[in-house]
Design a protein around this motif. Structure first.
Motif, PDB file in Angstrom:
ATOM      1  N   ALA A 132      17.561  53.620 -11.412  1.00 29.22           N
ATOM      2  CA  ALA A 132      17.006  53.703 -12.770  1.00 29.22           C
ATOM      3  C   ALA A 132      16.081  54.913 -12.885  1.00 29.22           C
ATOM      4  O   ALA A 132      15.369  55.230 -11.937  1.00 29.22           O
ATOM      5  N   PRO A 133      16.101  55.592 -14.034  1.00 34.14           N
ATOM      6  CA  PRO A 133      15.185  56.721 -14.195  1.00 34.14           C
ATOM      7  C   PRO A 133      13.742  56.240 -14.101  1.00 34.14           C
ATOM      8  O   PRO A 133      13.419  55.139 -14.543  1.00 34.14           O
ATOM      9  N   ARG A 134      12.892  57.054 -13.528  1.00 36.54           N
ATOM     10  CA  ARG A 134      11.497  56.637 -13.310  1.00 36.54           C
ATOM     11  C   ARG A 134      10.556  57.433 -14.200  1.00 36.54           C
ATOM     12  O   ARG A 134      10.751  58.635 -14.402  1.00 36.54           O
ATOM     13  N   TYR A 135       9.554  56.734 -14.682  1.00 38.05           N
ATOM     14  CA  TYR A 135       8.561  57.347 -15.567  1.00 38.05           C
ATOM     15  C   TYR A 135       7.176  57.123 -14.985  1.00 38.05           C
ATOM     16  O   TYR A 135       6.900  56.087 -14.395  1.00 38.05           O
ATOM     17  N   ALA A 136       6.315  58.112 -15.217  1.00 36.70           N
ATOM     18  CA  ALA A 136       4.964  58.034 -14.675  1.00 36.70           C
ATOM     19  C   ALA A 136       4.139  56.961 -15.386  1.00 36.70           C
ATOM     20  O   ALA A 136       3.229  56.383 -14.800  1.00 36.70           O
ATOM     21  N   ASN A 137       4.475  56.664 -16.671  1.00 32.69           N
ATOM     22  CA  ASN A 137       3.748  55.593 -17.361  1.00 32.69           C
ATOM     23  C   ASN A 137       4.662  54.859 -18.333  1.00 32.69           C
ATOM     24  O   ASN A 137       5.773  55.315 -18.655  1.00 32.69           O
ATOM     25  N   LYS A 138       4.194  53.708 -18.784  1.00 35.04           N
ATOM     26  CA  LYS A 138       5.010  52.814 -19.596  1.00 35.04           C
ATOM     27  C   LYS A 138       5.354  53.430 -20.950  1.00 35.04           C
ATOM     28  O   LYS A 138       6.453  53.261 -21.457  1.00 35.04           O
ATOM     29  N   GLN A 139       4.392  54.170 -21.530  1.00 34.80           N
ATOM     30  CA  GLN A 139       4.615  54.734 -22.864  1.00 34.80           C
ATOM     31  C   GLN A 139       5.801  55.708 -22.858  1.00 34.80           C
ATOM     32  O   GLN A 139       6.664  55.649 -23.741  1.00 34.80           O
ATOM     33  N   GLU A 140       5.836  56.566 -21.870  1.00 34.30           N
ATOM     34  CA  GLU A 140       6.939  57.524 -21.812  1.00 34.30           C
ATOM     35  C   GLU A 140       8.270  56.804 -21.682  1.00 34.30           C
ATOM     36  O   GLU A 140       9.274  57.185 -22.288  1.00 34.30           O
ATOM     37  N   CYS A 141       8.296  55.772 -20.888  1.00 33.29           N
ATOM     38  CA  CYS A 141       9.521  55.007 -20.682  1.00 33.29           C
ATOM     39  C   CYS A 141       9.944  54.340 -21.994  1.00 33.29           C
ATOM     40  O   CYS A 141      11.102  54.379 -22.398  1.00 33.29           O
ATOM     41  N   PHE A 179      13.348  54.106 -24.235  1.00 36.51           N
ATOM     42  CA  PHE A 179      14.151  52.871 -24.154  1.00 36.51           C
ATOM     43  C   PHE A 179      13.690  51.758 -25.089  1.00 36.51           C
ATOM     44  O   PHE A 179      14.356  50.746 -25.207  1.00 36.51           O
ATOM     45  N   GLY A 180      12.540  51.927 -25.760  1.00 39.34           N
ATOM     46  CA  GLY A 180      12.110  50.935 -26.727  1.00 39.34           C
ATOM     47  C   GLY A 180      10.976  50.075 -26.214  1.00 39.34           C
ATOM     48  O   GLY A 180      10.847  49.846 -25.010  1.00 39.34           O
ATOM     49  N   ILE A 181      10.175  49.583 -27.189  1.00 39.09           N
ATOM     50  CA  ILE A 181       9.023  48.749 -26.849  1.00 39.09           C
ATOM     51  C   ILE A 181       9.500  47.480 -26.139  1.00 39.09           C
ATOM     52  O   ILE A 181      10.457  46.850 -26.566  1.00 39.09           O
ATOM     53  N   GLY A 182       8.846  47.154 -25.015  1.00 42.90           N
ATOM     54  CA  GLY A 182       9.186  45.922 -24.288  1.00 42.90           C
ATOM     55  C   GLY A 182      10.465  46.031 -23.475  1.00 42.90           C
ATOM     56  O   GLY A 182      10.949  45.036 -22.950  1.00 42.90           O
ATOM     57  N   PHE A 235       7.397  53.407 -13.817  1.00 45.62           N
ATOM     58  CA  PHE A 235       8.074  52.469 -14.714  1.00 45.62           C
ATOM     59  C   PHE A 235       9.526  52.871 -14.879  1.00 45.62           C
ATOM     60  O   PHE A 235       9.890  54.046 -14.732  1.00 45.62           O
ATOM     61  N   MET A 236      10.363  51.847 -15.186  1.00 43.90           N
ATOM     62  CA  MET A 236      11.797  52.128 -15.359  1.00 43.90           C
ATOM     63  C   MET A 236      12.326  51.204 -16.449  1.00 43.90           C
ATOM     64  O   MET A 236      11.750  50.149 -16.722  1.00 43.90           O
ATOM     65  N   PRO A 237      13.429  51.604 -17.101  1.00 48.10           N
ATOM     66  CA  PRO A 237      13.998  50.743 -18.140  1.00 48.10           C
ATOM     67  C   PRO A 237      14.597  49.487 -17.528  1.00 48.10           C
ATOM     68  O   PRO A 237      14.998  49.494 -16.374  1.00 48.10           O
ATOM     69  N   MET A 238      14.637  48.409 -18.313  1.00 51.86           N
ATOM     70  CA  MET A 238      15.300  47.207 -17.837  1.00 51.86           C
ATOM     71  C   MET A 238      16.807  47.410 -17.850  1.00 51.86           C
ATOM     72  O   MET A 238      17.348  48.148 -18.663  1.00 51.86           O
ATOM     73  N   LEU A 272      23.689  49.311 -16.152  1.00 54.03           N
ATOM     74  CA  LEU A 272      23.795  50.125 -17.368  1.00 54.03           C
ATOM     75  C   LEU A 272      22.554  49.896 -18.217  1.00 54.03           C
ATOM     76  O   LEU A 272      21.871  48.874 -18.099  1.00 54.03           O
ATOM     77  N   TYR A 273      22.286  50.863 -19.072  1.00 55.04           N
ATOM     78  CA  TYR A 273      21.064  50.855 -19.870  1.00 55.04           C
ATOM     79  C   TYR A 273      21.402  51.146 -21.321  1.00 55.04           C
ATOM     80  O   TYR A 273      22.497  51.628 -21.639  1.00 55.04           O
TER      81      TYR A 273
END
Lengths: 382, 209
Positions: B68-77, B81-84, B111-114, B150-151
């Motif tokens: 899964a793609p990785r993000y330094a913080n939740k907001q960027e992710c 990919f959308g809230i939550g 952080f990563m997308p579900m 898949l995402y």
């Protein structure tokens, strides 16, 4: 034990290259040398080399128990303190080992004297296990050797058996230093044998090993669960990824505890514990004083004869430069290599698992055997 | 054989002796059919063996934290990919075997997308149905199209995308893709070059001895 001149097989170089032996010549000088071979009796092989090899191997293993729990001994071997627990854990977990080689001074009579253990990254494996074996079969087929000639060389059989029994994580990775053709040759040979034993093998250049959150990973970023590394532990313990060794869930071959036995400091420790053993030479940790005639000094951590200083019985000094001048030293009584036709001869005796598995012979025109020393085949014939 | 030999019975090489090699070039790559689903139950509803659906889903799930793609913080992710729709990414630890992965629960701080679905690359090998998922080797699960997560992105909730943002289908079921476009890569960047410095410093033909 005698040295017998013989004719090289016509076209052997082209054949060697066709079977992956790309380092048969070293800096323009022969490395594989089939202008002669050594002949042993079966008794010499079994009583003077095979049995002592297995006995010394067990003695060395018994010593590991003493070392892993002794801060003094770990310090004497210059094992970095942050890795003491990991070395102990690796030994306690009985992490399996694959192979090693011990070097002997032996002239056909009397006990072979142990010069050192190469128990982490032993090489000359392909030359011994494969090319020497093919040489014998080829020479027998050509009628150039007496029928019934044999060879102390079950190396490939035993390695294949070991790979099939080790139950390695798969895929299992093999790594070596990119620039070393010789090391790649050794690793290719091991991978070939592992493949024949059913192991799913992958090669990765040592410098390409990756780290994600303390886990060793391959080029695609997938965790490496099993790794054969043709690279000395003492280097790995001081490089950027040293801490990765502590966290990565990776089974290493050779295992970490082998760093104790590949260290020349094992020689004085063996002498301390088994003083007077017929196959051991008196050895001590170096106190920096002048060498006495009939003694030599070598680094705790070195290979291929590098950085050795030697004083012959009549006081002649011999030194070999090298890149390993940054560790402690040991001193060992000199067991001068025997001479056959002006060649100094050293015997490398292999161990696979815990069994003696054959020998390879190196010749040099000096008392110090080096990476350039010629490899000469042997036969057994009574 | 009466005599006990001291040498190997055979010494053959299968890899070092170069065969007349066949080098497959990238051109002319044939698309293959794969299936994509939101859940294992949906997969089974498409007349696939439920056990295989579960196994493919489990493999994809295991791969998820690794690719899964990785993000330094939740907001960027969440921007992508959308809230939550994002979760904390664990430290990547080695698996005991590839078919029974163990992911570390320790957070990496990223952080990563579900995971929103999975691609099953193996089930359409109707000729090769004999290979049960638990017996597949690592190379089999990776080739030609590994089962993978898949995402779905924030602005396009109907399209299934791979971890490397390749759109593969807009609805569940069979789709056609080029295998090279959907090879999973690790999501986080590996540090490399951490071993070998001593070799570079001490020039030598070999680091064995």
């Amino acid at each position: 034990m005698k040295r017998i001149n013989c004719n090289p097989r016509p076209g052997w170089k082209a054949f060697a290259e066709s079977v992956g032996f790309n380092f048969h010549t070293f800096d323009g000088e022969p490395y594989w040398d089939e202008t002669a071979y050594y002949q042993f009796s079966l008794a010499q092989i079994e009583q003077d080399l095979e049995d002592p090899t297995e006995q010394l191997h067990q003695m060395a293993l018994d010593l590991v128990d003493d070392i892993v729990t002794s801060e003094q001994k770990l310090t004497q071997l210059a094992i970095p303190e942050p890795f003491w627990d990991a070395v102990l854990a690796s030994w306690r977990a009985k992490e399996p080992h694959l192979y090693g080689r011990m070097d002997f001074s032996y002239n056909g009579k009397g006990p072979a004297k142990l010069l050192e253990l190469n128990y982490d990254t032993p090489t000359s494996l392909y030359e011994t296990g494969f090319f020497q074996w093919v040489w014998l079969e080829d020479m027998l087929m050509r009628g150039a050797l007496p029928q019934g000639a044999d060879q102390f060389n079950s190396l490939q059989d035993k390695l294949q058996q070991a790979f099939s029994e080790l139950n390695l994580p798969q895929p299992f990775y093999f790594a070596s230093v990119t620039e070393s053709i010789e090391d790649k040759g050794t690793v290719d040979y091991l991978m070939d044998i592992a493949l024949q034993a059913g192991v799913n093998c992958r090669y990765i250049q040592l410098e390409q090993l990756g780290d994600i959150d303390g886990q060793l990973v391959d080029l695609d970023g997938f965790p490496i669960q099993g790794l054969f590394k043709l690279y000395p532990w003492e280097f790995m313990l001081q490089e950027d990824f040293a801490s990765t060794i502590l966290t990565s869930q990776t089974q290493f071959i050779e295992p970490l505890w082998k760093c104790l036995l590949s260290n020349k400091g094992i020689l004085p420790l063996l002498w301390q514990k088994y003083q007077g053993h017929p196959n051991l030479l008196p050895a001590f940790f170096d106190d920096g004083s002048n060498l006495q005639p009939g003694w030599l000094r070598k680094p705790l951590l070195s290979r291929e004869g590098a950085n050795i200083e030697l004083l012959t019985d009549d006081g002649k000094r011999l030194t070999q430069d090298g890149p390993y001048n940054d560790s402690g030293y040991i001193r060992q009584q000199l067991a001068a290599l025997p001479q056959f036709d002006n060649n100094y001869t050293l015997i490398g005796s292999w161990v696979v698992g815990d069994s003696a598995a054959g020998i390879g012979i190196r010749e040099d025109n000096s008392l110090i055997t080096k990476d350039s020393s010629r490899f000469v085949p042997h036969i057994i014939l009574d | 054989m009466n005599q006990q030999f001291k040498r190997s019975k055979t010494a053959r090489l299968i890899m070092m002796v170069p065969a007349a090699g066949l080098v497959l070039a990238g051109c002319g790559e044939k698309p293959v059919e794969v299936q994509v689903f939101n859940t294992p139950d949906e997969c089974a509803a498409y007349y696939n063996p439920p056990a295989e659906c579960k196994a493919a889903f489990a493999e994809a799930k295991a791969l998820h934290p690794q690719v899964a793609p990785r993000y330094a913080n939740k907001q960027e992710c969440e921007t992508d990919f959308g809230i939550g729709q994002c979760e904390s990414a664990p430290v990547v630890a080695a698996n005991n075997t590839e078919s029974t992965p163990q992911q570390s629960q320790q957070s990496s701080g990223f952080f990563m997308p579900m995971m929103m679905g999975f691609m099953a690359g193996q089930m359409l090998n109707r000729g090769g149905m004999a290979s049960a998922p638990q017996q597949q080797t690592a190379s089999a699960t990776r080739s030609p199209v590994p089962n993978q997560p898949l995402y779905k992105s924030r602005d396009d909730r109907s399209t299934f995308r791979t971890a490397t943002n390749t759109a593969v289908a807009s609805q569940p079921g069979t789709t056609s893709i080029r295998p090279s476009a959907v090879q999973p890569k690790a999501g986080s960047l590996a540090r490399r070059g951490g071993f070998g410095a001593q070799a570079a410093r001490r020039s030598s033909s070999s680091f064995g001895g």
